[in-house]
Structure formats: structure tokens, C-alpha cells
Design a protein around this motif. Sequence first.
Motif, PDB file in Angstrom:
ATOM      1  N   ASN A   1       0.829  -1.214   0.000  1.00  0.00           N
ATOM      2  CA  ASN A   1       0.000   0.000   0.000  1.00  0.00           C
ATOM      3  C   ASN A   1       0.858   1.257   0.000  1.00  0.00           C
ATOM      4  O   ASN A   1       0.374   2.351   0.256  1.00  0.00           O
TER       5      ASN A   1
ATOM      6  N   LEU B   1      -1.074   4.504  -5.939  1.00  0.00           N
ATOM      7  CA  LEU B   1      -2.189   3.996  -6.748  1.00  0.00           C
ATOM      8  C   LEU B   1      -3.347   4.974  -6.832  1.00  0.00           C
ATOM      9  O   LEU B   1      -4.154   4.916  -7.756  1.00  0.00           O
ATOM     10  N   GLU B   2      -3.441   5.884  -5.882  1.00  0.00           N
ATOM     11  CA  GLU B   2      -4.574   6.813  -5.856  1.00  0.00           C
ATOM     12  C   GLU B   2      -4.250   8.159  -6.490  1.00  0.00           C
ATOM     13  O   GLU B   2      -5.067   9.076  -6.430  1.00  0.00           O
ATOM     14  N   ASN B   3      -3.079   8.305  -7.083  1.00  0.00           N
ATOM     15  CA  ASN B   3      -2.695   9.570  -7.724  1.00  0.00           C
ATOM     16  C   ASN B   3      -2.897   9.463  -9.225  1.00  0.00           C
ATOM     17  O   ASN B   3      -2.043   8.933  -9.934  1.00  0.00           O
TER      18      ASN B   3
END
Length: 294
Positions: free
Chosen positions: A283, A287-289
Motif C-alpha cells: 500500500n 495507486l490513488e494519484n
Amino acid sequence: MGHLSRIRSGTIFGLYLLASIGGGIGVSGAQETIITYRPPPEAAENHVYPQRLLAEALNRTADRYGDVRITQAFATVSRDRSKVLLEEGRYLHVMAEVPRPNWETDLIPIYIPLRKGLQGYRLFFINRELQPLMDKVETLDDLRRFSTGSGAQWSTTLILENAGFDVVTGHDYETMFDMFSLRRFQTFSRGINEIFFELDTMSDKYPDMYIETGLALHVPLPVYFFVTPTKPKLAERIELGLREMIADGSFDKLFMEYHGDLIRRANLANRKIFRLENPNLSNRGPLENPDLWY
């Protein structure tokens, strides 16, 4: 050309030749030597883009960190052996690779997806006569009925096994294509950045090799630079150089220079795309950018 003007035209292609005879690329005045992974000859073209990113990142930071000389490792070794060499930091300093278990904890990862996740869009090599059966695939369960090939040390192997595929493994890159030709498995997934080059260069040797026309897999599959823990300053300057490229738009420009035509050829808008999880990822990655992904 900007900073790249300080590295003469064609040097990235020249790197493979120079490294093979013991030379390398000088970035500015050439002091410290940085050793990168040597790909197998048949896959060398696919490694030109990350080598060019590395040279530009180092070039941009030479005024703050000093001059370097980029060369390649003396020989091609397996991924597992590469990790050991990176940990030791004597014969290999930096490598562009997809994360695998322990790589993120044992090495220094630079969490910038070099290919913006494009390698995670996977098309299939099949034998041409299989296409009518592939046309009938509607669900992931349908696709799982076809045996698929993957290298024993490839990160995609665990992904496919975790998703319930019948995975047939081989020991190295060339062996996988020989096994495919011998029909040891029915499908062979390759990243968009790989499959068209492989078709163009290997079709004479493997005349039955054909790119399936209507399906694709999508896996979160970043390629990061991994740096030996013995050189934390090298990791720091590579990340700084890459982030400066992202900020001024040159990263995206270079990405499209190398991948724009491949994206068009992939025709993803007209493919049925099945999404898989990637159990190899921690994590820690970005991945969230959305700015860092295609």
C-alpha cells in the motif's frame, strides 16, 4: 532538447554498444559510475525508454549531486539474481522493474510509475486458429478455461495464479516463446509496451503467433526504479529528476513519444477488458494519484 542536449543524440541506443565493450554514457563530466540492468538482446528495445528516463533524471540533477557515468551490468541475469546484486550494490545499482514480494522492503523503490501503468494493460498472443473460440469469451470464467503462459520469476505469474488461471511457467524469456510455439499453453499475455515489438521482430521465427483481437486484462502493474540500499543519494536524485520532469511536462512528452503509437495499436476502446488484482503490491505506492497513471 533542453537538458538532453547535454547527452548527444542517440546515446541511449549507443549505451548498449558502449556498455558491451566496457564503456558507458557520460552525464556531464562523468565521475561516479552508475550500473544499470542489462536486458537480454531480444528485449533490449523495450528497455530504451527507462534508460532514457534515467539519463535525463541524472542529467537534470548533475549540478546538485555531481557528474556520473552510466553503464550496464556485465551480463544479463535473472530477476531473482538481480535483486541480490541490487542488495549488495557492487555490480548493479538501479533497475526498472515491476514490484515483487520483498523488492519494496529490501531495496529503495522510487514510487513513480515509469510507464504510467501501461504495462498492466495486457493483450494476448494466441495461435490464429484460436480466435473463433476467443470471440465467444464473455466472462473472466470463460477466459480462465484457456491455459496461459508466464515466466517462473515474472510478477504476472502470481497475479494470474491468484486470479484462478491455469498457468504454465518457463524459466526465461526466450523459452516462453518456444513453449508457446510448441503449444504448451494457449494464451500468452504481454504488456502493450511489449507485444507489438515482439510480434514485429519474432513473427518470422514464430509464424503462428497472432495478437488476439477483442480481449485484454488490466492489472495495477507499475514499473518503478529500484535502487540499491547502498546508494540512498542516488535514489534521492533520481526521484528529484523525475519529479522535475513531471512538473514541466517532459515526462509525459517522453512517455507519449515511446508509447503513443502502441496505445493506438492496442485499440483498448474496442476490447473487452477484465480487471485483476495484483497481490504483489504493497500500500506504499501511488495507486490513488491519477496524475501518475495512464
